[in-house]
Motif scaffolding. Structure first.
Motif, short mmCIF file in Angstrom:
data_model
loop_
_atom_site.label_atom_id
_atom_site.label_comp_id
_atom_site.label_asym_id
_atom_site.label_seq_id
_atom_site.Cartn_x
_atom_site.Cartn_y
_atom_site.Cartn_z
N GLU A 251 7.33 5.67 -9.48
CA GLU A 251 6.67 5.50 -10.78
C GLU A 251 7.00 4.16 -11.42
O GLU A 251 6.45 3.82 -12.46
CB GLU A 251 7.08 6.64 -11.73
N TYR A 252 7.91 3.41 -10.81
CA TYR A 252 8.35 2.17 -11.47
C TYR A 252 7.18 1.22 -11.70
O TYR A 252 6.98 0.70 -12.80
CB TYR A 252 9.45 1.49 -10.64
N PHE A 253 6.38 1.02 -10.65
CA PHE A 253 5.27 0.06 -10.78
C PHE A 253 4.29 0.49 -11.88
O PHE A 253 3.80 -0.35 -12.64
CB PHE A 253 4.53 -0.12 -9.45
N GLN A 254 4.03 1.79 -11.93
CA GLN A 254 3.08 2.31 -12.92
C GLN A 254 3.48 1.93 -14.36
O GLN A 254 2.65 1.61 -15.18
CB GLN A 254 3.03 3.83 -12.76
N SER A 285 2.26 -6.90 -8.67
CA SER A 285 1.25 -6.66 -7.64
C SER A 285 1.13 -7.90 -6.77
O SER A 285 1.51 -9.01 -7.19
CB SER A 285 -0.10 -6.35 -8.30
N SER A 286 0.57 -7.74 -5.59
CA SER A 286 0.35 -8.88 -4.71
C SER A 286 -0.59 -9.89 -5.36
O SER A 286 -0.40 -11.10 -5.22
CB SER A 286 -0.29 -8.40 -3.40
N GLU A 287 -1.59 -9.37 -6.09
CA GLU A 287 -2.54 -10.26 -6.78
C GLU A 287 -1.81 -11.20 -7.74
O GLU A 287 -2.12 -12.39 -7.82
CB GLU A 287 -3.46 -9.39 -7.63
N VAL A 288 -0.83 -10.67 -8.47
CA VAL A 288 -0.07 -11.50 -9.41
C VAL A 288 0.83 -12.47 -8.66
O VAL A 288 0.92 -13.66 -9.00
CB VAL A 288 0.76 -10.62 -10.38
N ALA A 289 1.48 -11.96 -7.61
CA ALA A 289 2.40 -12.82 -6.85
C ALA A 289 1.67 -14.06 -6.31
O ALA A 289 2.23 -15.15 -6.26
CB ALA A 289 3.04 -12.03 -5.71
#
Ligand code: NCD
Length: 318
Positions: A251-254, A285-289
């Motif tokens: 749940e961390y990412f959420q 997220s990968s998109e942000v990275a």
């Protein structure tokens, strides 16, 4: 030379050349380090990356905790200044044969290196050793306490993108409680007038953090933290420094992961930073990275310039 001869207080010059933390560093020392690091930045992209300011000097890299970028960065920095370097990790050293930390450090000091770069899991280990060793110590991360060169490289990365640190809105998000990166950044950025928001779940954000410096606000809500931010710094969950999982893994990412949608709440020219190693899908997220205003690799590049400046100072050549 008797071992006990090491246990007398060292001349203040040796103590001054050590880099132990940001908290106790005078503003003029920080300004000098930042400007000397900026001086070394252009060289990183040149065809020949070599100066000779540390020719004839010996640097020992001593890593008691795992590291990829920090260790490689210190080693490359030393080589770009023409120093001789050796790297030692705890595995395979005499520590695994029962030698104490003090005896290991005294042994290395007896070979008369000009500086010892050290990473250790115990907060305060380099501070303790620097009081007795005849060699300047550079702290490459001590437990959850400080990681001074990370804060310096973060500062020059911000200054590559923003005209000043003064008045900037900086959000630091993640496992603040166990992060030496957060602590060093809080000290550095607040000394230069940035406004800080620290954000994480209650188990990773102690209310005491609000007293670390002036102009700090705490929040448990990521949307609140990123709103109006000029800089968003994400942190890894430091599982190696926790006895129990302080937040359900899945749940961390959420709740605390940075997604592209969060960036709409920040300033339109906000940058995203992360000290690495990143966990895609956990803290961001990968998109942000991979997005254009992600500075993660710029931070790595700037690390070499910063460590060149820090090693020159430690060796007393600048
Ligand atoms: C950081 C560290 O070791 O404190 N990494 C680094 O040096 N770039 C942060 C981390 O391990 O999450």
């Amino acid at each position: 030379m008797a071992l006990s001869s090491f246990f007398s207080e060292r001349p203040s010059d040796l103590i001054r050349r050590s880099l132990l933390d940001i908290e106790n560093l005078a503003r003029e020392d920080l300004e000098w380090l930042l400007s000397r690091s900026q001086h070394h930045q252009p060289m990183q992209a040149e065809a020949v990356k070599k100066l000779n300011t540390l020719r004839g000097k010996t640097i020992v890299n001593l890593f008691f905790e795992s590291s990829t970028r920090t260790r490689a960065s210190f080693e490359i920095a030393a080589k770009r200044l023409d120093a001789d370097t050796i790297s030692i990790s705890a595995q395979g050293s005499s520590l695994s044969k029962g030698e104490t930390l003090v005896d290991t450090l005294n042994t290395l000091s007896a070979m008369r290196p000009d500086a010892i770069v050290m990473r250790h899991a115990a907060s305060g280990a380099p501070h303790f050793l620097s009081r007795f060793l005849p060699t300047p110590i550079v702290n490459a991360g001590d437990g959850r306490h400080e990681h001074p060169t990370q804060a310096l490289l973060d500062a020059i990365t911000i200054l590559d993108n923003k005209s000043s640190l003064d008045g900037l809105n900086v959000a630091i998000i993640g496992d603040i409680a166990h992060s030496r990166v957060a602590r060093s950044n809080v000290h550095l950025l607040s000394k230069f007038g940035a406004k800080l928001v620290l954000c994480g779940p209650a188990t990773m954000l102690s209310p005491n953090m609000a007293h670390l410096a002036e102009r700090i606000r705490l929040t448990h809500n990521i949307e609140d933290a990123v709103t109006g931010a000029d800089v968003i710094m994400m942190l890894r969950v430091q599982l190696e420094r926790q006895n129990m999982l302080p937040f359900p893994k899945n749940e961390y990412f959420q709740f605390y992961g940075l997604g592209i949608e969060h960036l709409k709440l920040a300033k339109s020219d906000a940058i995203v930073m992360h000290p690495g190693p990143i966990n895609r899908g956990r803290e961001l997220s990968s998109e942000v990275a991979d997005f254009p205003r992600s500075m993660i690799l710029n931070q790595v590049e700037n690390g070499v310039a910063v460590r060149m400046a820090v090693l020159e100072r430690a060796c007393g050549v600048s």
